[in-house]
Design an enzyme around this catalytic site. Structure first.
Site: not given
Lengths: 358, 358
Positions: A101, A170, A194
């Site tokens: 990521w 993030d 999530k």
């Protein structure tokens, strides 16, 4: 029978939320319509929308100085929007590349601003986070981007960089599963799919002064001020995830909020790591123990054949989603917010039995 | 009691689709999970995703030379993505400004490329579409952007511009309610929340050769090739609208597809316009009769007081969403795909009774 869902996302939602959504689906609040059919300008929807924002502000202890935005496109969209809005052409910013990521935040964001890798974990296969003395941070950077949890590598940022450069985070994969130290951030974002809601948007917390002065000109949808000035109602919002998230957040609040979720997450992950550590090497965690993720427990078995057998046999026992990411192989148990301890106990028992049988 | 939903969007969905979604919400296809909880890489979700794409290709008769993309952010996001992907810095493109949506396509798009108004209906209050001889089209333009239906003004494009310049169309508000002449287009887009699905994405049809050669560099989420190369699975897609849209499209196909929906739309709108035209001026359509929308029937009453009374009394009679857009006032009956003729008949009866009573 309800599955034990260890998938890496989208992930489990609270069953009572799903049941409530199903019950309301054809007639919301006596309107004679589904929430899906309501005008986003209607009083009924507006109450849902503003209620979700308020609950989020309470649950995450978001200071008044931050806007709460709902923006479609997930974290991937934010890789573009952060530099477009925060990074003027004359400026630079840093990115900690702690895994897949962080890599994307750097490569995607570089299309819209001058980004520099503050650290890259490639040498150790993205199995650890940077030590303080490994970071090269330039005091002139506009911001430093961090990924608080890497879902594929299975590591989390435990100690945040010591710097006066504002942080951008993030938090997609551990959103609201840990407190946010607001005064260190200019912006915090994450996909909701999530810990919080069905897929279809990111929640963005942005410092109001930052949103109000975009670093570059851009079309409305790409501007934080467009979303901030309209309470994320500047165009038709993703009403369904916002509505479901409101219900999820209410449950989260009833159960003690972020602090309690952090404790539950530590307990869930701890139980799985304990089986791994007590397995005499049958199960093996490939990551630095100091930064083990509490959301994504990555582990290996002695052979790839055994790993495939493990994943398949687990699925037969209603333990779903234990295959590791295709890019790294192995096994992974994701333990997002709505996965309860009984699922973890089922996994722990299965892991012990599987080991005994092989 | 089910409401008659004349809202301008989000709008009615087929009741049997809502019931099916509710029934499947806690356990999809025997997985022991909600569709909302499935991995977007799972076989069960992939079947839904690819099935929706296939149904869409069949129903809209999409040629092989076009990609079908699901992109979050609605039409508002496309105002940015179209010039980013199609318009090189050295090029120009035209926009027909036929109402509020055309205006936004021009102003938003201009942040990312050199756009020119090919025509602007401001002089007539956006009550008509351009005649062929009013259009100033430069043969060098990369594309000409049209809005096929303006929801606020209540007009539709009946005759499309005669030009060799490729067209780009925003069809948000009459999506699949009319055939698409594919060889004239480089790209067709629209938010799904009116005719097709719950809010949360646009469907973009883009010529493959166009998607494959972006005119500007940009982050992944802003690139058509990113979505095209991954079948819109490059990041977590908006699974719920895609799933619901699949069901809506199956119903649409069973009922005769686009051609039949076009006929039903003409019949529904025709019934309302007939009441207006036969009302001796009590109801009045402010738009050019030649370009009356079949989706959004805009009308006025003799006074604003009567209009307010009309909207309120209609709501008491379970006819919801008849207030005109706040920017233009008056009344508006939106007749999207899932609004059935019985709702139109209820409206027609109410309009006749209301007129008789005033």
């Amino acid at each position: 029978m309800r599955a034990h869902n260890f998938g890496a996302g989208p992930c489990a939602l609270p069953l009572d939320v799903l049941e409530e959504v199903a019950a309301e689906l054809t007639d919301f609040n006596g309107t004679g319509m589904s929430l899906l059919e309501l005008s986003h300008r209607s009083k009924d929807y507006e109450a849902v929308h503003m209620g979700t924002i308020e609950t989020l502000r309470r649950v995450a202890a978001v200071p008044d100085g931050f806007d709460i935005l709902f923006i479609q496109g997930g974290a991937t969209m934010q890789f573009a929007m952060v530099p477009i809005n925060l990074l003027a052409p004359s400026e630079r910013a840093g990115v900690i590349v702690s895994g897949s990521w962080g890599k994307k935040a750097l490569s995607d964001g570089s299309k819209h601003g001058h980004l520099v890798a503050a650290w890259d974990g490639v040498a150790t296969g993205y199995t650890t986070m940077p030590a303080a003395d490994e970071l090269g941070i330039d005091a002139d950077w506009r911001y430093l981007h961090v990924t608080t949890n890497e879902t594929i590598g299975g590591i989390r940022m435990v100690d945040f960089p010591e710097t006066d450069v504002p942080l951008v985070a993030d938090m997609s994969s551990d959103y609201l599963a840990r407190p946010i130290e607001w005064d260190r951030y200019d912006l915090v974002y994450g996909g909701v799919q999530k810990n919080l809601a069905p897929a279809g948007m990111a929640v963005v917390f942005v410092r109001k002064s930052v949103a109000a002065s975009p670093a570059n000109d851009a079309a409305n949808y790409l501007r934080y001020d467009f979303h901030a000035n309209s309470s994320s109602l500047g165009n038709t919002p993703p009403m369904f995830p916002i509505y479901v998230m409101g219900k999820v957040l209410e449950r989260l609040e009833e159960r003690g909020g972020v602090a309690a979720l952090e404790e539950r997450s530590a307990a869930k992950a701890g139980a799985v790591y304990e089986v791994i550590d007590d397995s005499d090497g049958f199960y093996r965690s490939p990551v630095d123990p100091a930064v083990r993720s509490q959301m994504n427990v990555v582990f290996r078995l002695p052979t790839e054949e055994l790993e495939a057998n493990f994943v398949a046999t687990a699925a037969e026992n209603n333990l779903i989603g234990l295959k590791g990411h295709r890019s790294v192989g192995g096994c992974r148990a994701s333990l997002y917010a709505a996965l309860e301890m009984d699922s973890v106990e089922a996994l722990v028992s299965f892991m012990e039995e599987f080991r005994a049988g092989h």
